[in-house]
Each structure stands twice: as structure tokens, then as C-alpha cells.
Enzyme design. Structure first.
Site, short mmCIF file in Angstrom:
data_model
loop_
_atom_site.label_atom_id
_atom_site.label_comp_id
_atom_site.label_asym_id
_atom_site.label_seq_id
_atom_site.Cartn_x
_atom_site.Cartn_y
_atom_site.Cartn_z
N LYS A 166 35.24 32.98 40.67
CA LYS A 166 35.89 33.39 39.41
C LYS A 166 36.10 34.90 39.46
O LYS A 166 35.17 35.68 39.33
CB LYS A 166 34.99 33.06 38.21
CG LYS A 166 35.72 33.22 36.89
CD LYS A 166 34.86 33.65 35.76
CE LYS A 166 34.55 35.10 35.77
NZ LYS A 166 35.71 36.01 35.65
N GLU A 242 24.50 41.97 42.23
CA GLU A 242 24.89 43.36 42.51
C GLU A 242 25.31 43.95 41.17
O GLU A 242 26.39 43.63 40.68
CB GLU A 242 26.06 43.39 43.50
CG GLU A 242 25.75 42.86 44.88
CD GLU A 242 24.85 43.79 45.67
OE1 GLU A 242 24.65 44.95 45.27
OE2 GLU A 242 24.33 43.34 46.71
N CYS A 276 30.50 51.25 41.29
CA CYS A 276 29.07 51.12 40.96
C CYS A 276 28.27 52.17 41.72
O CYS A 276 27.20 52.57 41.28
CB CYS A 276 28.59 49.72 41.30
SG CYS A 276 28.98 49.28 42.99
N GLU A 373 25.95 54.62 32.67
CA GLU A 373 26.97 54.54 33.72
C GLU A 373 28.31 54.99 33.11
O GLU A 373 28.79 54.40 32.16
CB GLU A 373 27.04 53.09 34.19
CG GLU A 373 27.81 52.91 35.46
CD GLU A 373 27.77 51.45 35.95
OE1 GLU A 373 27.58 50.53 35.13
OE2 GLU A 373 27.95 51.24 37.16
P1 NAP Z 1 31.25 42.68 33.87
O1 NAP Z 1 31.78 42.84 32.51
O2 NAP Z 1 29.81 42.40 34.03
O3 NAP Z 1 32.14 41.55 34.57
C1 NAP Z 1 31.93 41.13 35.88
C2 NAP Z 1 32.39 39.70 36.03
O4 NAP Z 1 31.60 38.86 35.17
C3 NAP Z 1 33.84 39.48 35.63
O5 NAP Z 1 34.37 38.47 36.45
C4 NAP Z 1 33.70 38.99 34.20
O6 NAP Z 1 34.78 38.22 33.74
C5 NAP Z 1 32.45 38.15 34.28
N1 NAP Z 1 31.76 37.99 33.01
C6 NAP Z 1 31.76 38.82 31.95
N2 NAP Z 1 30.97 38.33 30.97
C7 NAP Z 1 30.48 37.16 31.43
C8 NAP Z 1 29.59 36.18 30.87
N3 NAP Z 1 29.06 36.32 29.66
N4 NAP Z 1 29.28 35.10 31.63
C9 NAP Z 1 29.80 34.97 32.85
N5 NAP Z 1 30.64 35.85 33.43
C10 NAP Z 1 30.97 36.94 32.73
O7 NAP Z 1 31.53 43.97 34.76
P2 NAP Z 1 32.90 44.72 34.97
O8 NAP Z 1 33.14 45.56 33.77
O9 NAP Z 1 33.95 43.79 35.41
O10 NAP Z 1 32.56 45.64 36.25
C11 NAP Z 1 31.92 46.84 36.12
C12 NAP Z 1 30.43 46.70 36.38
O11 NAP Z 1 30.23 46.11 37.65
C13 NAP Z 1 29.75 48.04 36.44
O12 NAP Z 1 28.53 47.98 35.77
C14 NAP Z 1 29.54 48.26 37.93
O13 NAP Z 1 28.49 49.13 38.23
C15 NAP Z 1 29.29 46.88 38.39
N6 NAP Z 1 29.55 46.77 39.83
C16 NAP Z 1 28.50 46.61 40.66
C17 NAP Z 1 28.71 46.54 42.03
C18 NAP Z 1 27.54 46.37 42.97
O14 NAP Z 1 27.78 46.01 44.11
N7 NAP Z 1 26.31 46.61 42.55
C19 NAP Z 1 30.00 46.61 42.56
C20 NAP Z 1 31.07 46.77 41.68
C21 NAP Z 1 30.82 46.84 40.30
P3 NAP Z 1 35.90 38.87 32.78
O15 NAP Z 1 36.72 39.71 33.66
O16 NAP Z 1 36.64 37.71 32.24
O17 NAP Z 1 35.18 39.65 31.71
#
Ligand code: NAP
Length: 472
Positions: A166, A242, A276, A373
Site C-alpha cells: 500500500k 522504520e 527521516c 521532526e
Molecule cells: P505516515 O503518515 O505515517 O504515513 C505512512 C504510510 O502509512 C502511508 O502509506 C499512509 O497512508 C499510511 N497510514 C497513515 N495512517 C495510517 C493508519 N492509521 N493505518 C495504516 N496506515 C496508515 O507518514 P508520512 O507522513 O507518509 O511520512 C513521513 C514520516 O515517515 C516521517 O515521520 C518520516 O520520518 C518517516 N519516514 C521514516 C523512514 C525510515 O526509514 N525510518 C523513511 C522515510 C520516512 P496515506 O498516505 O494514505 O496517509
């Protein structure tokens, strides 16, 4: 959507917008919970066949995917830049990095491991083997739409797992393009299934409740990661997480400031700060802070901001909300006594989600711009004099993904690197990502590793055979 090797439309669609202009780029199928269920059925039916495929054959399939991705690099980079907004240079870098996961894991696929040994009592033989964990649910964020997908798909396929993916709803196009490449490389129907959706909560919850799903590999925010871990607990689903970061960037008084600034520009402004691993807080020794800020500020003022197509170095943020969040962090820092000392120009007339890259000085160590962040092109500078005080600030965070250390003396740099709570430390480097290295965090930045041999092991589980032994 791609389910069971067939491209099919969902009952509804959602739009994908260009963050640089707000224009609609595409209408994409909005997968439902039924579609999610169907994707697991396809992955489950394909599982036995894929698992039985010879490792060499899986390796060669992944290798073909690498070659096809490199051959298609320009188109993929343009697609990433269009839906994510990052600069063309950053997008091209991402394609190369993303493809490398296919090459790295193609090489690891044939290196199968296991062991055979004698029990201490001598009366049994112990055979240890590693088998695919089963159908894996993969959930990826918008900030690296290609690399976050391949960093999961490649090791899963290498290990013999089938997957349901997804992608983030803001950037589903790149994941769909990657799925096409995998199909062209010869991945059998049902081995890779992609379900874009705006009902992310419902789709992922359906996967975690489905007893055929044995693994969740998630990249995204710590908040969502925590929620998924709670759901995974209900069926004790194997979990890799992650999550968010808050990387400190440490500069000591004897560091080479030219090198430190060059590293800072990469660690902070690549992807507009939406990584991240992005340097989130700069801890600069007070004796060199003025000189460091002058050099960093001069480099920031030269950054060009604009749409990817204009060749600019910094693109828009992903959404209007992201712009508001970054502005609120800067405003709170300024209200707390910080000063914006340097700013890049944003050309007039841009309609997208642009925000000016800035350097913030005299930032209180407890300001939200330091503790949260940022996910934007803001470089807050905090000064320090004593290492104890420095490490107290650095390790006071709930996050522990990446850190950066610039010091004149390698032994001091390594001593600091060992003392930092982080899964990855760039020593004299502003970039830590490498498919051959274990990527991941400690504390609330996550569980498990991606890339390297460890990345493949996340998709296997250990089985052992106790062999009755009658002796010589
Ligand atoms: P996010 O809001 O947590 O979303 C990540 C994924 O989860 C998206 O596919 C999102 O879908 C889905 N999602 C959101 N809410 C959900 C729920 N309640 N249940 C199941 N899935 C859900 O994060 P983001 O804003 O896309 O990305 C930024 C974050 O990712 C930052 O905190 C960054 O640090 C972190 N990140 C970490 C790494 C690592 O390797 N540690 C790498 C890259 C990014 P939708 O798009 O439909 O909301």
C-alpha cells in the site's frame, strides 16, 4: 491496482496532485477493504510457487528488475518529481538508490544460509534453516516513493515471500510504475500486488486481521507505527518498523568547517528536508558557531527554489499542511528567542507548497523546532561547550534514527558516534543510506533493519530440525 497479475480498476478513484502547482496529475483507483482482501488471496495463492522457485531464478528476476529500472531512470525520475515535488537531481538520485536494492538483493538471494551441528550430548544433530515468513504487507510513505517500495519488495522477494503493498496516497504513481517493472522482469502473477487507497487505516487493518498475512513492514511516522504495532499484537504479526527521526548534526571546534557545511547541505536540504534521516538539529561548538553559520548561511542563500522542471535545487513541500507545520515551528522558535539569519529566495508567483530554506540561530534547546521532526528546509543551530552537555541534549530525544558527526580527530568522532543513541551515524558524511548497510533506528525510530543481509533476514524465520542420532 495490481492484483493477481491483473491491472484492475476500483469502484472509486482519487486524485494525485502536483505539489508544485496544485494541478491534478492522475486519477487512481481507490482500493477498498474487499480489494485488500483480494490482494491477500492473490499473494497467498502465489506463495507456494514463489517459495519453491530456485534462489538463482529469483536472483535473476531481481537483477532484470534492476536493469529495467536503470533503463527507465529518466521517466521514473520525472514521475517521482511530478508527484512528490522533489528536484530532478534528487529524483534521479532516488531512482539510482531504489534500483540498487534490486541489484543488492539479487546478489544476496543466492547466498542462502543455514547450519548443521552436533548437540552437546552427542545424541542429536541440529539442522537450522531460514524460510520465508509468508505473505508480507508493505506500507510506504510519500517522501521516497520508489526507494521505500524497493527497499521492502526486493528483500521480501529474495527471501521467497509474496507481498501486498500500500503506497502513500499522495504518491501512488511511482509504486505502480515499479510494479510494472517487476512484471516486465518476470515476477509471476500474484507475487507483487499493489493497492493504492485513501482508506489506509481500513486497508492495513484488514491485512493485519487476515490470518494469511504473517509480516508487516512499515515506513512512516512514529505515531502510525505505534498504532500498527498495537494491531499487529493481536495476531503476533512479525513487525519491522522504520519510523520518524530527529537527527542531530554535531560539529566540534576542530572540525573542517568547509566539509561540515558541505555535509550539512546534503543532510539538511536534500529532498527539501523531507527525509527521516534529515539533519533536524545542529549542535555546533560555540567557538566555531559564527564561522559555521556564516558559511552555511552563504550556501543556503544560494539555493534555488522552484518546480522540478525549472531545474531548481529545492522543490515544494508535499502539501499545504506541511507548509503550515514548518512555518509554525519557525514562528515558535522565533517567539522563543531564535533569529532567522539567512534565507533563500522563493521566486514570486509560485502557486505550489513552497517554503523558503532558512538558518535559525540562538535556538533554545527545548524549542519544538529542535525536539520535533521538522520535515522541511529549516536548519536550527544550538551551541554547546562541553561534551556532557552536548550528549545530554543529543540523547534527550525519543528518536534515534540517524546522527552526523564532524570532528577534526577521527578518534573523537568515533567516541562521539559510539555515545550517540542512533541506529546510523554519518562520520564526516552527510548521507548514511546505502543498500549494503543496515538502515534503521533505535528507541522510537523503529524496530528491525532494511538493506544489507539484515534486511533479508527480516523476511525470514528460523526453523530447526532435531535429528535423532543413533551414533556410529
Ligand atoms: P505516515 O503518515 O505515517 O504515513 C505512512 C504510510 O502509512 C502511508 O502509506 C499512509 O497512508 C499510511 N497510514 C497513515 N495512517 C495510517 C493508519 N492509521 N493505518 C495504516 N496506515 C496508515 O507518514 P508520512 O507522513 O507518509 O511520512 C513521513 C514520516 O515517515 C516521517 O515521520 C518520516 O520520518 C518517516 N519516514 C521514516 C523512514 C525510515 O526509514 N525510518 C523513511 C522515510 C520516512 P496515506 O498516505 O494514505 O496517509
Amino acid at each position: 491496482m495490481l492484483i493477481g497479475g491483473r491491472w484492475r480498476a476500483a469502484a472509486a478513484t482519487f486524485t494525485v496532485d502536483d505539489p508544485a502547482t496544485g494541478a491534478v496529475l492522475a486519477h487512481v483507483s481507490d482500493g477498498s477493504r474487499q480489494d485488500a482482501h483480494d490482494a491477500v488471496t492473490a499473494a497467498s495463492e502465489a506463495a507456494a510457487g514463489w517459495r519453491r522457485t530456485a534462489p538463482r531464478q529469483r536472483a535473476e528476476t531481481l537483477r532484470r528488475a534492476y536493469e529495467l529500472m536503470i533503463a527507465d531512470a529518466d521517466r521514473l525520475a520525472a514521475l517521482i518529481a511530478a508527484e512528490n515535488g522533489k528536484s530532478l537531481a534528487d529524483a534521479a538520485g532516488e531512482v539510482a538508490y531504489a534500483a540498487e536494492f534490486f541489484r543488492w538483493f539479487s546478489e544476496e538471494t543466492a547466498r542462502t544460509s543455514g547450519s548443521y551441528g552436533e548437540s552437546p550430548a552427542g545424541d542429536t544433530r541440529i539442522v537450522v534453516t531460514h524460510r520465508p515468513v509468508g505473505v508480507a504487507a508493505l506500507v510506504t510513505p510519500w517522501n521516497f516513493p520508489a526507494a521505500m517500495a524497493t527497499r521492502k519488495i526486493a528483500p521480501a522477494l529474495a527471501a521467497g515471500c509474496t507481498v501486498v503493498l500500500k503506497p502513500a496516497s499522495q504518491t501512488p504513481l511511482t509504486a505502480l510504475a515499479v510494479a510494472r517493472i517487476l512484471a516486465a522482469a518476470g515476477v509471476p502473477d500474484g507475487v507483487v500486488n499493489v493497492v493504492p487507497t485513501t482508506d489506509s487505516r481500513g486497508v492495513v487493518a484488514a491485512w493485519l486481521a487476515d490470518q494469511r498475512v504473517r509480516k508487516i513492514s512499515f515506513t512512516g511516522s512514529t505515531e502510525v507505527g505505534r498504532a500498527l504495532l498495537k494491531q499487529a499484537a493481536d495476531r503476533v504479526v512479525n513487525s519491522s518498523m522504520e519510523l520518524g527521526g530527529n537527527a542531530p548534526f554535531i560539529v566540534t571546534e576542530d572540525a573542517d568547517l568547509e566539509e561540515a557545511v558541505a555535509g550539512a547541505m546534503v543532510a539538511k536540504f536534500r529532498n527539501g528536508g523531507q527525509a527521516c534521516t534529515a539533519a533536524n538539529r545542529f549542535y555546533v561548538h560555540a567557538d566555531v558557531a559564527d564561522a559555521f553559520v556564516a558559511k552555511l548561511g552563504a550556501a543556503v542563500e544560494q539555493l534555488t527554489v522552484g518546480p522540478a522542471a525549472s531545474g531548481a535545487q529545492v522543490g515544494p513541500l508535499i502539501s499545504a499542511t506541511a507548509v503550515e507545520d514548518v512555518r509554525a515551528l519557525v514562528d515558535a522558535a522565533v517567539a522563543g528567542g531564535a533569529t532567522v539569519t539567512h534565507r533563500a529566495a522563493v521566486p514570486a508567483g509560485l502557486t505550489g507548497h513552497f517554503v523558503a530554506p532558512v538558518v535559525l540561530c540562538d535556538v533554545p534547546p527545548d524549542s519544538p523546532v529542535v525536539t520535533e521532526e521538522i520535515f522541511g528546509p529549516v536548519a536550527p543551530i544550538v551551541t554547546w561547550r562541553h561534551e556532557d552537555e552536548l550528549l545530554g541534549m543529543v540523547n534527550g530525544s525519543e528518536y534515534g534514527l540517524a546522527a552526523y558527526v564532524y570532528a577534526g580527530d577521527l578518534r573523537r568522532a568515533l567516541r562521539l558516534a559510539e555515545a550517540v543513541d542512533a541506529g546510523m551515524v554519518g562520520v564526516g558524511r552527510g548521507l548514511v543510506s546505502d543498500p549494503a548497510a543496515p538502515f534503521g533506528g533505535v528507541k522510537q525510530s523503529g524496530l528491525g533493519r532494511e538493506g544489507a543481509r539484515q534486511g533479508l533476514e527480516e523476511f525470514t524465520e528460523t526453523q530447526y530440525f532435531s535429528i535423532g542420532w543413533s551414533g556410529a
